[in-house]
Scaffold this active site. Structure first.
Site, PDB file in Angstrom:
ATOM      1  N   HIS A   1       0.541  -5.092 -14.502  1.00  0.00           N
ATOM      2  CA  HIS A   1       0.124  -6.230 -15.328  1.00  0.00           C
ATOM      3  C   HIS A   1      -0.043  -5.852 -16.795  1.00  0.00           C
ATOM      4  O   HIS A   1      -0.052  -6.723 -17.666  1.00  0.00           O
ATOM      5  CB  HIS A   1      -1.164  -6.857 -14.774  1.00  0.00           C
ATOM      6  CG  HIS A   1      -2.416  -6.091 -15.040  1.00  0.00           C
ATOM      7  ND1 HIS A   1      -2.962  -5.215 -14.125  1.00  0.00           N
ATOM      8  CD2 HIS A   1      -3.239  -6.066 -16.114  1.00  0.00           C
ATOM      9  CE1 HIS A   1      -4.066  -4.702 -14.625  1.00  0.00           C
ATOM     10  NE2 HIS A   1      -4.252  -5.191 -15.834  1.00  0.00           N
TER      11      HIS A   1
ATOM     12  N   ASP B   1       0.575  -3.055  -8.209  1.00  0.00           N
ATOM     13  CA  ASP B   1       0.159  -3.077  -9.616  1.00  0.00           C
ATOM     14  C   ASP B   1       0.357  -1.707 -10.270  1.00  0.00           C
ATOM     15  O   ASP B   1      -0.434  -1.279 -11.109  1.00  0.00           O
ATOM     16  CB  ASP B   1      -1.294  -3.531  -9.764  1.00  0.00           C
ATOM     17  CG  ASP B   1      -1.609  -4.029 -11.177  1.00  0.00           C
ATOM     18  OD1 ASP B   1      -0.667  -4.391 -11.895  1.00  0.00           O
ATOM     19  OD2 ASP B   1      -2.794  -4.040 -11.554  1.00  0.00           O
TER      20      ASP B   1
ATOM     21  N   GLY C   1      -8.352  -3.295 -20.760  1.00  0.00           N
ATOM     22  CA  GLY C   1      -7.878  -2.222 -21.632  1.00  0.00           C
ATOM     23  C   GLY C   1      -7.942  -0.877 -20.932  1.00  0.00           C
ATOM     24  O   GLY C   1      -7.148   0.017 -21.210  1.00  0.00           O
ATOM     25  N   ASN C   2      -8.904  -0.730 -19.997  1.00  0.00           N
ATOM     26  CA  ASN C   2      -8.965   0.474 -19.163  1.00  0.00           C
ATOM     27  C   ASN C   2      -7.854   0.469 -18.113  1.00  0.00           C
ATOM     28  O   ASN C   2      -7.502   1.511 -17.565  1.00  0.00           O
ATOM     29  CB  ASN C   2     -10.299   0.575 -18.423  1.00  0.00           C
ATOM     30  CG  ASN C   2     -11.390   1.217 -19.246  1.00  0.00           C
ATOM     31  OD1 ASN C   2     -12.371   0.580 -19.585  1.00  0.00           O
ATOM     32  ND2 ASN C   2     -11.215   2.482 -19.580  1.00  0.00           N
ATOM     33  N   SER C   3      -7.322  -0.714 -17.832  1.00  0.00           N
ATOM     34  CA  SER C   3      -6.315  -0.851 -16.785  1.00  0.00           C
ATOM     35  C   SER C   3      -5.162   0.119 -16.975  1.00  0.00           C
ATOM     36  O   SER C   3      -4.571   0.210 -18.060  1.00  0.00           O
ATOM     37  CB  SER C   3      -5.773  -2.278 -16.759  1.00  0.00           C
ATOM     38  OG  SER C   3      -6.690  -3.170 -16.190  1.00  0.00           O
TER      39      SER C   3
ATOM     40  N   LEU D   1       6.883  -6.420   8.872  1.00  0.00           N
ATOM     41  CA  LEU D   1       6.750  -6.795  10.283  1.00  0.00           C
ATOM     42  C   LEU D   1       7.175  -8.232  10.505  1.00  0.00           C
ATOM     43  O   LEU D   1       7.765  -8.571  11.525  1.00  0.00           O
ATOM     44  CB  LEU D   1       5.292  -6.630  10.734  1.00  0.00           C
ATOM     45  CG  LEU D   1       4.823  -5.225  11.103  1.00  0.00           C
ATOM     46  CD1 LEU D   1       3.329  -5.246  11.433  1.00  0.00           C
ATOM     47  CD2 LEU D   1       5.604  -4.684  12.285  1.00  0.00           C
ATOM     48  N   GLY D   2       6.852  -9.080   9.542  1.00  0.00           N
ATOM     49  CA  GLY D   2       7.189 -10.496   9.675  1.00  0.00           C
ATOM     50  C   GLY D   2       6.125 -11.285  10.400  1.00  0.00           C
ATOM     51  O   GLY D   2       6.429 -12.061  11.322  1.00  0.00           O
ATOM     52  N   ILE D   3       4.864 -11.092  10.002  1.00  0.00           N
ATOM     53  CA  ILE D   3       3.779 -11.865  10.612  1.00  0.00           C
ATOM     54  C   ILE D   3       2.963 -12.566   9.543  1.00  0.00           C
ATOM     55  O   ILE D   3       2.830 -12.089   8.417  1.00  0.00           O
ATOM     56  CB  ILE D   3       2.828 -10.977  11.451  1.00  0.00           C
ATOM     57  CG1 ILE D   3       2.130  -9.925  10.561  1.00  0.00           C
ATOM     58  CG2 ILE D   3       3.560 -10.317  12.594  1.00  0.00           C
ATOM     59  CD1 ILE D   3       1.049  -9.141  11.282  1.00  0.00           C
TER      60      ILE D   3
ATOM     61  N   MET E   1      -0.834 -13.398   8.922  1.00  0.00           N
ATOM     62  CA  MET E   1      -2.002 -12.713   9.473  1.00  0.00           C
ATOM     63  C   MET E   1      -3.295 -13.134   8.794  1.00  0.00           C
ATOM     64  O   MET E   1      -3.291 -13.733   7.723  1.00  0.00           O
ATOM     65  CB  MET E   1      -1.816 -11.201   9.354  1.00  0.00           C
ATOM     66  CG  MET E   1      -1.527 -10.719   7.948  1.00  0.00           C
ATOM     67  SD  MET E   1      -1.067  -8.969   7.853  1.00  0.00           S
ATOM     68  CE  MET E   1      -0.646  -8.822   6.121  1.00  0.00           C
TER      69      MET E   1
END
Length: 398
Positions: free
Chosen positions: A121, A151, A231-233, A295-297, A299
């Site tokens: 981001h 991220d 800013g720490n990100s 997996l295709g679930i 959940m």
């Protein structure tokens, strides 16, 4: 008289000894003060004490180890209409302006190229990326690849001015209560290389946040009370050895708070564990993107279900208190034919699964073509199935 003389002699010796002790004690036991004291010189001016002392601690040593590897990441995007630059351009499409600023850390040098990890981001939408080094020099960065789900993003730069490379710690070995130190640029480059200290508050927190495209995702995170601000990100969370244990993300805390009715809290920061970050970094360096098995679930966390939902799923009288509930499966994907509606996944490859974050973390450690062993509960009975991961997240229906 003899007795009186002896008594007087004893008192005299004691008196002399006391006076001598008062003079000698400061010479024997005095230590330099650790505070800076103002004095007056002979000409009446106030001066500073010339007493010196060693104030280096384990924290300062840790910071010195990695500080020069911490950078600021500057995201440039097209200027908004009507914006006037110092060069006189107004609203030109080719004029760029600072859209956001974050942090990053140099983790690798390979020949003439150095690599920096930051948050996705931080560089989202960037048409140009600049890197501000700890020395104050600014160099251009090139995006190698980014991953919205984790991220995590990787940037490459020319290595000629890179002097320090950070080392990743094994985040599976850190302990709750140990020292955690964040280094970065809170509120932007004006506060570059700021240091905050706290502890590791908790491990394996499943934190819900939103990606740039609005998708709700679950992230496995380290929780810390170390101050982490916008800013720490992308900057490092380090241990007392100066090793990186996580990549901090203010976005996780901000968007998770928004999802929880905007509750404002203090001392609640999060970082992506270094082991998870390294897995993503290696894929980004190789492919520029992350290809994940699916997996295709559909959940849900068992712990998030209401009593009515538990009853609907047939779990109201069971001893199942955690796990991932299978709501539905997607036709043609690995879960299809292996799971039924309201199965509860409890382990993958022997590792306990308590939440959707655990499941995604366990699943995303694998590559396309791997086979996993999944334990689950169906109608109160434990079952196990081996599933080949032959589809990716790109095959999921939107």
């Amino acid at each position: 008289m003899k007795k009186f003389f002896k008594l007087s002699l004893v008192l005299l010796v004691g008196f002399i000894g006391g006076i001598a002790g008062n003079f000698a004690a400061p010479l024997l036991y005095s230590t330099p003060t650790t505070s800076t004291t103002a004095h007056q010189s002979t000409d009446g001016k106030t001066t500073v004490s010339n007493v010196t002392y060693d104030n280096e601690t384990s924290v300062t040593k840790a910071v010195k180890t990695v500080q020069d590897a911490v950078v600021s990441v500057i995201n440039y995007q097209p200027a908004t209409s009507g914006t006037t630059s110092i060069f006189g351009n107004s609203g030109h499409s080719d004029e760029l302006e600072v859209a956001s600023e974050g942090s990053g850390v140099v983790y690798k040098k390979d020949g003439d190229t150095a690599y920096i990890v930051t948050n996705t981001h931080v560089i989202a939408g960037a048409e140009k990326i600049d890197i501000l080094l700890s020395s104050g020099e600014k160099i251009e960065g090139k995006l190698v690849g980014s991953d919205t789900y984790s991220d995590i993003a990787v940037i490459s730069v020319n290595a000629s001015k890179i002097t320090t490379v950070a080392e990743f710690a094994d985040s599976d070995s850190i302990n709750v209560g140990e020292t955690a130190i964040a280094i970065g640029s809170p509120l932007g480059t004006i506060y570059a290389n700021s240091v905050t200290q706290g502890i590791v508050s908790s491990l394996s927190r499943t934190v819900t946040s939103k990606s740039e495209d609005g998708q709700t995702i679950s992230t496995n995170a380290i929780q810390t009370d170390t101050a982490i601000n916008p800013g720490n990100s992308g900057g490092p969370l380090i241990n007392i050895q100066g090793q990186v244990i996580g990549i901090t993300s203010s976005k996780i805390a901000t968007t998770s708070a928004a999802l929880n009715n905007g509750v404002t809290v203090e001392g609640l920061g999060f970082a992506i564990p270094s082991n998870d970050a390294v897995t993503i970094i290696n894929q980004l360096e190789k492919n520029g993107k992350v290809i994940r098995p699916a997996l295709g679930i559909q959940m849900a966390n068992v712990t998030d279900l209401s009593t009515n939902q538990l009853a609907t799923a047939g779990l109201e009288d069971s001893n199942i208190t955690s796990g991932v509930l299978v709501v539905s499966t997607q036709a043609g994907l690995p879960a299809d034919g292996n799971f039924e509606r309201y199965d509860v996944i409890t382990a993958i490859d022997g590792d306990t699964i308590e939440s959707t974050g655990d499941l995604q973390s366990a699943l995303y450690k694998h590559s396309i073509g791997d086979t996993i062993e999944v334990s689950f509960m169906r109608n109160g009975k434990k079952q196990t199935v081996k599933i080949e991961l032959n589809h990716s997240t790109e095959d999921l229906s939107q």
